[in-house]
Motif scaffolding. Structure first.
Motif: not given
Length: 183
Positions: A6-14, A139-150
């Motif tokens: 399962f692929l997850a992108f790590i993005l900064p929530k801020k 680190h207050d990061w959020i995750l996104m799947d390959g369809n853009g869901y957070l």
């Protein structure tokens, strides 16, 4: 990519909050544009061209986020070993599991261009996944799947995201998974 990962992108929530004023449920990923991009990419080029469209993957979410990349890499080293082929890739691969993580870091401009991991759904220990969720929480990061869901980096929200994935379908109902491939 293995079907059971399962692929997850790590993005900064801020950065997401700054752009939208809140955290939406889903960011737009332009799958059709990516298909055209990859179909037209000249493999003889040393570097892939910049996409000529904007979506959740092309936005430089990390550009304004201050990060100590050496410290981050050291933190990741405690979770997963480095790969043999890159200083910006990590991998666990054995008979039981296949997890990986990568960071594309722009050294010239000092920002993360892409930060993602793939977790193996066959791993019943969940140690890699729990460690990644913990790292994201700190680190207050959020995750996104390959369809853009957070989702926030906790096991409950991650599981909800995961249950929508083809990887989950493959693990839970392989026959239905193969039926959906042709659709």
């Amino acid at each position: 990519m293995a079907t059971y990962q399962f692929l997850a992108f790590i993005l900064p929530k801020k950065a997401i909050e700054n752009k939208f004023g809140k955290i939406p449920k889903q960011l737009i990923i332009k799958a059709h544009e990516w298909e055209k991009y990859w179909d037209n990419w000249d493999l003889n080029l040393n570097e892939p061209p910049e996409p000529n469209f904007e979506d959740a993957i092309t936005i430089n979410w990390w550009k304004e986020i201050e990060i100590d990349i050496v410290y981050l890499k050291n933190e990741i080293d405690k979770i997963i070993p480095r790969s043999s082929w890159s200083n910006e890739s990590w991998k666990i691969e054995n008979k039981e599991v296949d997890h990986d993580l990568s960071i594309d870091y722009n050294e010239k401009e000092n920002f993360i261009e892409d930060f993602r991991f793939r977790t193996d759904l066959r791993d019943s220990t969940l140690s890699f996944l729990k460690s990644m969720l913990e790292l994201c929480n700190r680190h207050d990061w959020i995750l996104m799947d390959g369809n853009g869901y957070l989702c926030n980096p906790n096991i409950i929200e991650f599981t909800t995201l995961l249950k929508k994935s083809k990887a989950h379908l493959y693990i839970t109902n392989p026959s239905l998974f193969f039926d959906t491939i042709n659709q």
